[in-house]
Design a protein around this motif. Structure first.
Motif, PDB file in Angstrom:
ATOM      1  N   LYS A  19       0.829  -1.225   0.000  1.00 28.57           N
ATOM      2  CA  LYS A  19       0.000   0.000   0.000  1.00 28.57           C
ATOM      3  C   LYS A  19       0.850   1.256   0.000  1.00 28.57           C
ATOM      4  O   LYS A  19       0.331   2.364   0.010  1.00 28.57           O
ATOM      5  CB  LYS A  19      -0.913   0.013   1.234  1.00 28.57           C
ATOM      6  CG  LYS A  19      -1.948  -1.104   1.230  1.00 28.57           C
ATOM      7  CD  LYS A  19      -3.012  -0.872   2.271  1.00 28.57           C
ATOM      8  CE  LYS A  19      -2.548  -1.253   3.649  1.00 28.57           C
ATOM      9  NZ  LYS A  19      -3.596  -1.148   4.666  1.00 28.57           N
ATOM     10  N   ARG A  21       3.249   4.060   1.737  1.00 30.12           N
ATOM     11  CA  ARG A  21       3.320   4.593   3.103  1.00 30.12           C
ATOM     12  C   ARG A  21       1.914   4.711   3.686  1.00 30.12           C
ATOM     13  O   ARG A  21       0.932   4.737   2.942  1.00 30.12           O
ATOM     14  CB  ARG A  21       3.955   5.987   3.091  1.00 30.12           C
ATOM     15  CG  ARG A  21       5.363   6.020   2.550  1.00 30.12           C
ATOM     16  CD  ARG A  21       5.735   7.418   2.132  1.00 30.12           C
ATOM     17  NE  ARG A  21       4.824   7.943   1.124  1.00 30.12           N
ATOM     18  CZ  ARG A  21       4.817   9.199   0.703  1.00 30.12           C
ATOM     19  NH1 ARG A  21       5.663  10.070   1.196  1.00 30.12           N
ATOM     20  NH2 ARG A  21       3.959   9.596  -0.216  1.00 30.12           N
ATOM     21  N   HIS A  67       2.157  10.739  -3.592  1.00 28.86           N
ATOM     22  CA  HIS A  67       2.113   9.604  -4.502  1.00 28.86           C
ATOM     23  C   HIS A  67       1.479  10.044  -5.831  1.00 28.86           C
ATOM     24  O   HIS A  67       0.559  10.850  -5.838  1.00 28.86           O
ATOM     25  CB  HIS A  67       1.243   8.564  -3.770  1.00 28.86           C
ATOM     26  CG  HIS A  67       0.558   7.583  -4.604  1.00 28.86           C
ATOM     27  ND1 HIS A  67       1.123   6.388  -4.947  1.00 28.86           N
ATOM     28  CD2 HIS A  67      -0.659   7.599  -5.174  1.00 28.86           C
ATOM     29  CE1 HIS A  67       0.280   5.701  -5.676  1.00 28.86           C
ATOM     30  NE2 HIS A  67      -0.798   6.410  -5.824  1.00 28.86           N
ATOM     31  N   ASN A 100      -4.962  12.153  -5.113  1.00 26.38           N
ATOM     32  CA  ASN A 100      -4.872  12.431  -3.678  1.00 26.38           C
ATOM     33  C   ASN A 100      -5.963  13.391  -3.228  1.00 26.38           C
ATOM     34  O   ASN A 100      -5.865  13.953  -2.151  1.00 26.38           O
ATOM     35  CB  ASN A 100      -3.495  13.028  -3.341  1.00 26.38           C
ATOM     36  CG  ASN A 100      -2.376  12.002  -3.447  1.00 26.38           C
ATOM     37  OD1 ASN A 100      -2.270  11.114  -2.620  1.00 26.38           O
ATOM     38  ND2 ASN A 100      -1.577  12.105  -4.483  1.00 26.38           N
ATOM     39  N   ALA A 114      -3.663  13.139   2.729  1.00 31.95           N
ATOM     40  CA  ALA A 114      -3.508  12.201   1.610  1.00 31.95           C
ATOM     41  C   ALA A 114      -2.524  11.078   1.932  1.00 31.95           C
ATOM     42  O   ALA A 114      -2.323  10.190   1.121  1.00 31.95           O
ATOM     43  CB  ALA A 114      -3.050  12.961   0.368  1.00 31.95           C
ATOM     44  N   ASN A 117      -4.145   5.718   4.168  1.00 31.56           N
ATOM     45  CA  ASN A 117      -4.616   4.758   3.162  1.00 31.56           C
ATOM     46  C   ASN A 117      -6.110   4.493   3.317  1.00 31.56           C
ATOM     47  O   ASN A 117      -6.713   4.815   4.341  1.00 31.56           O
ATOM     48  CB  ASN A 117      -3.820   3.455   3.270  1.00 31.56           C
ATOM     49  CG  ASN A 117      -2.413   3.633   2.722  1.00 31.56           C
ATOM     50  OD1 ASN A 117      -2.212   4.311   1.713  1.00 31.56           O
ATOM     51  ND2 ASN A 117      -1.440   3.028   3.391  1.00 31.56           N
ATOM     52  N   HIS A 118      -6.650   3.875   2.279  1.00 34.91           N
ATOM     53  CA  HIS A 118      -8.075   3.517   2.267  1.00 34.91           C
ATOM     54  C   HIS A 118      -8.292   2.145   2.897  1.00 34.91           C
ATOM     55  O   HIS A 118      -7.447   1.264   2.790  1.00 34.91           O
ATOM     56  CB  HIS A 118      -8.569   3.466   0.811  1.00 34.91           C
ATOM     57  CG  HIS A 118      -9.834   2.693   0.664  1.00 34.91           C
ATOM     58  ND1 HIS A 118     -11.079   3.279   0.794  1.00 34.91           N
ATOM     59  CD2 HIS A 118     -10.054   1.362   0.462  1.00 34.91           C
ATOM     60  CE1 HIS A 118     -12.011   2.346   0.647  1.00 34.91           C
ATOM     61  NE2 HIS A 118     -11.419   1.173   0.448  1.00 34.91           N
ATOM     62  N   LYS A 182      -6.140  -3.522  -1.244  1.00 37.96           N
ATOM     63  CA  LYS A 182      -5.514  -4.609  -0.485  1.00 37.96           C
ATOM     64  C   LYS A 182      -5.780  -4.408   1.004  1.00 37.96           C
ATOM     65  O   LYS A 182      -4.942  -4.718   1.848  1.00 37.96           O
ATOM     66  CB  LYS A 182      -4.009  -4.620  -0.748  1.00 37.96           C
ATOM     67  CG  LYS A 182      -3.675  -4.931  -2.197  1.00 37.96           C
ATOM     68  CD  LYS A 182      -2.209  -5.305  -2.349  1.00 37.96           C
ATOM     69  CE  LYS A 182      -1.886  -5.852  -3.708  1.00 37.96           C
ATOM     70  NZ  LYS A 182      -2.104  -4.903  -4.795  1.00 37.96           N
TER      71      LYS A 182
HETATM   72  C1  LIG Z   1      -3.834   8.986  -1.053  1.00 37.08           C
HETATM   73  S1  LIG Z   1      -2.492   7.890  -1.313  1.00 37.08           S
HETATM   74  C2  LIG Z   1      -2.224   7.191   0.297  1.00 37.08           C
HETATM   75  C3  LIG Z   1      -0.759   7.262   0.677  1.00 37.08           C
HETATM   76  C4  LIG Z   1       0.138   6.392  -0.151  1.00 37.08           C
HETATM   77  N1  LIG Z   1       0.131   5.018   0.339  1.00 37.08           N
HETATM   78  C5  LIG Z   1       1.567   6.925  -0.187  1.00 37.08           C
HETATM   79  O1  LIG Z   1       2.520   6.155  -0.010  1.00 37.08           O
HETATM   80  O2  LIG Z   1       1.707   8.130  -0.454  1.00 37.08           O
HETATM   81  C6  LIG Z   1      -3.392   6.671  -2.176  1.00 37.08           C
HETATM   82  C7  LIG Z   1      -2.537   5.539  -2.713  1.00 37.08           C
HETATM   83  O3  LIG Z   1      -2.122   4.665  -1.656  1.00 37.08           O
HETATM   84  C8  LIG Z   1      -2.280   3.299  -2.051  1.00 37.08           C
HETATM   85  N2  LIG Z   1      -3.380   2.718  -1.275  1.00 37.08           N
HETATM   86  C9  LIG Z   1      -4.178   3.355  -0.394  1.00 37.08           C
HETATM   87  N3  LIG Z   1      -5.055   2.504   0.159  1.00 37.08           N
HETATM   88  C10 LIG Z   1      -4.822   1.304  -0.403  1.00 37.08           C
HETATM   89  C11 LIG Z   1      -5.426   0.006  -0.262  1.00 37.08           C
HETATM   90  N4  LIG Z   1      -6.450  -0.210   0.558  1.00 37.08           N
HETATM   91  N5  LIG Z   1      -4.935  -0.997  -1.014  1.00 37.08           N
HETATM   92  C12 LIG Z   1      -3.899  -0.807  -1.863  1.00 37.08           C
HETATM   93  N6  LIG Z   1      -3.286   0.382  -2.052  1.00 37.08           N
HETATM   94  C13 LIG Z   1      -3.744   1.421  -1.317  1.00 37.08           C
HETATM   95  C14 LIG Z   1      -2.627   3.329  -3.530  1.00 37.08           C
HETATM   96  O4  LIG Z   1      -1.428   3.288  -4.268  1.00 37.08           O
HETATM   97  C15 LIG Z   1      -3.297   4.672  -3.685  1.00 37.08           C
HETATM   98  O5  LIG Z   1      -3.236   5.147  -5.006  1.00 37.08           O
END
Ligand SMILES: C[S@@+](CC[C@H](N)C(=O)[O-])C[C@H]1O[C@@H](n2cnc3c(N)ncnc32)[C@H](O)[C@@H]1O
Length: 274
Positions: A19, A21, A67, A100, A114, A117-118, A182
């Protein structure tokens, strides 16, 4: 700007593997506690906000950590590049904003929020607070249950998708946010084979490299939005300039009341569904 504004809230930024960060509880939180708050930016569309980012070196610095999503999602945008902006710069800024931000009374973009994560089984919720200024938004993240230290804090990017089956949830998240979910709930349901009972597997968006993007066919501004170049933002919407030095918004009691009402409503709704 404080380099780690989440630390003041007892949160830690960690690498969470697939996922990317994410923000993790650095201490125990009680249900209803405010986990984070931020004042961010609001404009008509991601295109408008991307132009704001490109217009200010300070704004670029504020979003440099974010991201970027899959490039194929940027296809279909029509228009001319803003003067002096390279294609690469445009895609970087647009992608950061597009993947974001939230559609909530316009396009709302909160660069620190942002980093959460979701999840389709969230332990926190976000709420937009009054006042709804033209070019700003203020939001809080609130614990929807007790959260133990070390647990990742996750909210739902799209609450509409929480009450639908696995494949449909993943489809909606892929098309709106460009990632295959995920979260713990999706993984448990996937392992239980629930996705196999449904039709058509979701397709991952195709990731394109710069060399593969045929820029002749990439339209920068989609017809659904007014072209922000020919119709520039009107003052005082120089949002990033106006934000100088005050990324965190200290909200008022009225905002807390609204947030608590929202929390109890959303918890009640969940109980009804469960
Ligand atoms: C708003 S950003 C969240 C922060 C991000 N993880 C980062 O490293 O900057 C959204 C991105 O995080 C990842 N992400 C967030 N929630 C996720 C989840 N439930 N499953 C997989 N990837 C996730 C995806 O790549 C998504 O496009």
């Amino acid at each position: 700007m404080d380099l780690e504004p989440w630390a003041a809230y007892g949160l830690e930024l960690q690498d969470l593997g697939p996922k990317g960060r994410g923000l993790v509880a650095g201490k125990d939180f009680r249900c209803g506690e405010v986990l984070f708050r931020e004042k961010g930016f609001r404009a008509k569309s991601p295109e408008h906000l991307a132009l704001e980012v490109l217009a200010s070196a300070e704004a670029r610095a504020q979003v440099s950590h974010l991201h970027t999503g899959p490039l194929c999602h940027l296809e279909g945008h029509a228009g001319t590049l803003p003067h002096g902006v390279s294609e690469e710069e445009w895609f970087d800024a647009y992608s950061k904003v597009r993947f974001n931000s939230f559609e909530l009374n316009g396009c709302c973009f909160l660069p620190i929020m942002a980093l959460f994560n979701h999840s389709c089984a969230p332990n926190a919720a976000i709420t937009q607070l009054p006042p709804h200024e033209e070019c700003h938004t203020a939001m809080v993240v609130v614990a929807e249950q007790g959260i133990a230290r070390g647990t990742e804090i996750v909210y739902s990017y799209n609450s509409d998708c929480l009450f639908v089956p696995l494949r449909e949830r993943r489809k909606r998240l892929l098309s709106n946010w460009g990632f295959l979910c995920k979260c713990s709930r999706c993984q448990v349901e996937e392992e239980a084979g629930l996705e196999d009972d449904e039709e058509e597997p979701p397709e991952m968006p195709q990731l394109l490299s710069w060399e593969e993007v045929d820029l002749k066919n990439v339209n920068l501004f989609q017809a659904r939005h007014e072209d922000p170049v020919s119709s520039p933002l009107t003052p005082p919407q120089r949002t990033f300039d106006a934000m100088k030095g005050s990324p965190i918004f200290m909200f008022e009691m009225i905002a807390l009341t609204e947030m608590r009402n929202h929390m109890s409503k959303s918890i009640k709704e969940r109980k009804l569904v469960a």
